[in-house]
Write an enzyme that holds these catalytic residues in place. Structure first.
Site, mmCIF file in Angstrom:
data_model
loop_
_atom_site.group_PDB
_atom_site.id
_atom_site.type_symbol
_atom_site.label_atom_id
_atom_site.label_comp_id
_atom_site.label_asym_id
_atom_site.label_seq_id
_atom_site.Cartn_x
_atom_site.Cartn_y
_atom_site.Cartn_z
ATOM 1 N N ASP A 1 30.652 55.969 42.185
ATOM 2 C CA ASP A 1 30.511 54.522 42.399
ATOM 3 C C ASP A 1 30.131 53.838 41.081
ATOM 4 O OD1 ASP A 1 29.995 52.097 44.182
ATOM 5 O OD2 ASP A 1 28.029 52.370 43.256
ATOM 6 N N LYS B 1 32.356 51.122 38.518
ATOM 7 C CA LYS B 1 31.843 49.865 37.956
ATOM 8 C C LYS B 1 31.992 49.849 36.430
ATOM 9 C CE LYS B 1 28.693 49.255 41.833
ATOM 10 N NZ LYS B 1 27.358 49.584 42.367
#
Lengths: 370, 370
Positions: A224, A228
């Protein structure tokens, strides 16, 4: 001045529900004409696209006889429906579905703007990222995705302001996961061991509090955060092919990486995680010996074209070490800002703040297309 | 899609010069047709508004024979000139002139949008603040003023995003002056006295480094911070009549408040400031006894409708206490963000970063009017 806006929404999970609440309270809301969940789609009937779907009563709206109900529609069908509305159409994707993200170019080329917190379109293959923005230009449509990094925090918009005005971003660094922020702020607080909980205990506690994904491995594998960082790196011009084309440190012990991704695998993982607590204790104590604390961070070094995600040691009086709760912190080092970075800090997860980024993007898209 | 933008600029001081540099490098810059300094105005000749003024060579452009040179023009004359251009006109006010700010309604009603770091229009009488935004609606023009608070930091835009999406801002608090940030970070650093310099010595040092206004009393009287707080308070809906309608603590000793505002008065002030060092040492030491540090802050308590500017004590591990150099920090406490505020931190003064806020606003205005 009086452009009519037509809105389609896909996804009614945590963010989707919070977004619908915010939408219902907007003074000048666009007309909601499509609301899709995994198995059901609610539509305003063509060719009038009237009545609209009441955002405040979306849960019971499917019982309204003058709205159309169907099963799942394909992206092509949804794009055709939205782009045929008698005004400017906007699609809000509140899912995390990679297949839907891969269809953004279809919407954009048809003139349907996209607003989304879904990271997949911007952090998967570089070719998709490029096709999305090229399609937007071709279709004279807009793409806003503030909530893909730091939820509602003004991260993407600030980065775009820096680059569009000609500043030179040299480094981006920070804590990009609310879950990992909570885990390390609890496990290795400033000022030493505190409650002295073991790593596996802290992970179990966070899972119980709902701070992790249902399967905590989805947080601990670092992907995750890697997604980003991929988005930020691309926005400053680095050609990051995929989110696994740079070093990503996984907090899943090697010995447990073979467990399958089922709920059963997750259960076994949680049961066995304690066997590896000594590793994390070593890392924590080695930092403490240097007067530092360990944190899980991501960084982009622009001149070196290096992206990294993993554990790093920080001085106890640094802003990253001092984070509280599950806050994110993002530091932009630029030529104009000099040695002290521009810093943005605050909750980087949660339905309400993520939806705020989506609502705010929607308002900006409407202002620009008016 | 191909709206032509015509730009007028007033002011070529520190911010104005930095802005002209940034403007010269924009890929899709508006056409610069008016450049005014206190005594001279340079114009593209009417009725063609051609040629434009070259932003990169603005210093030598007045020697160009095909541009028009005049003395100072009135706001009415400038508004008429700009609004008659064959496209959308934008005025960038890079001065701190209250008289020019009081004329914004004239420009806006004529359809000329305003972009400015000048605080005066937004922080003087509440009636002017209201007239500015009402005139913008009437003239279908826009007003952007990011750099009026925190220079290029995304403070105004973030506050607008919070309120426009329906969040409830309960408290705004922070260090809003780069000068006062530097003074207190140096005079009362975390961890005790450090170099142990006296207050008057720190002020003299800051003046020599160019961190203060030419007359340091313009920083020490707190009015610059009071103007910023006035703007923020009004944006969350408080009816602040003027920047002196709430408590503002002045750091000018009572005994020296009678000195006149001349350069001679400033000189006497700096010579006599040392007589009052004991007062500031007392304040600093009383904070240290509580394990705290003293900082000069501003705050808006929204439910109580209270605005305050002055000295306050902070825990040594708080974000405000940990500020470095001349950084600003602004914390937004809101319903959605809960107990941990949304924080923005970084350089809040300086030509380049202030101009960045102006350039970024200009790009947003052009995107919206396109």
């Amino acid at each position: 001045m009086s452009t009519q806006f037509y809105l389609g929404i896909i996804g009614v999970g945590g963010v989707g529900t919070a977004f619908l609440q915010q939408l219902a309270r907007l003074p000048e809301a666009p007309k909601l004409i499509l609301l899709a969940r995994s198995t059901q789609t609610l539509l305003s009937p063509t060719p009038t696209y009237t009545p609209g779907i009441p955002a405040a009563e979306w849960k019971t709206a499917s019982a309204t006889p003058d709205l159309t109900k169907t099963g799942a529609l394909s992206p092509e069908e949804i794009a055709k429906y939205l782009s045929s509305a008698p005004g400017r159409a906007i699609l809000v994707d509140n899912t995390s579905d990679p297949a839907l993200a891969a269809s953004y170019p279809i919407f954009l080329r048809a003139g349907v703007s996209i607003v989304t917190p879904n990271k997949k379109g911007f952090s998967s293959d570089l070719s998709l990222f490029r096709e999305i923005f090229q399609s937007a230009i071709r279709g004279n449509a807009l793409v806003y995705h503030e909530s893909t990094v730091g939820a509602g925090l003004p991260v993407i918009s600030t980065l775009r302001d820096l680059t569009s005005t000609g500043d030179e971003v040299t480094r981006i660094e920070g804590v990009f996961s609310g879950t990992l922020s909570f885990l390390f702020n609890t496990f290795a607080p400033v000022g030493g061991s505190g409650a002295g909980k073991k790593w596996s205990e802290v992970v179990a506690e966070a899972k119980e509090l709902g701070y992790t994904e249902p399967d905590p491995r989805d947080d601990l594998n670092g992907m995750d955060v890697a997604r980003k960082l991929t988005i930020l790196a691309r926005l400053v011009g680095l050609e990051v092919q995929t989110p696994d084309s740079f070093p990503v440190e996984s907090l899943i012990p090697k010995e447990l990486q073979g467990l399958d991704s089922s709920a059963e695998g997750a259960k076994t993982f949680m049961e066995r995680l304690g066997e590896f607590d000594a590793q994390m204790t070593d890392i924590k104590e080695s930092a403490e010996k240097e007067g530092k604390v360990v944190r899980f961070v991501g960084s982009v070094d622009v001149p070196k074209k290096e992206v990294r995600v993993g554990l790093q040691k920080f001085d106890q009086d640094s802003a990253i070490a001092g984070l509280k709760g599950s806050d994110n912190i993002i530091s932009f080092y630029t030529k104009r800002y000099g040695s002290n970075p521009l810093i943005i800090q605050g909750a980087g997860a949660g339905g309400d703040v993520t939806a705020m980024g989506v609502t705010s993007d929607l308002l900006k898209v409407m202002q620009r297309l008016r």
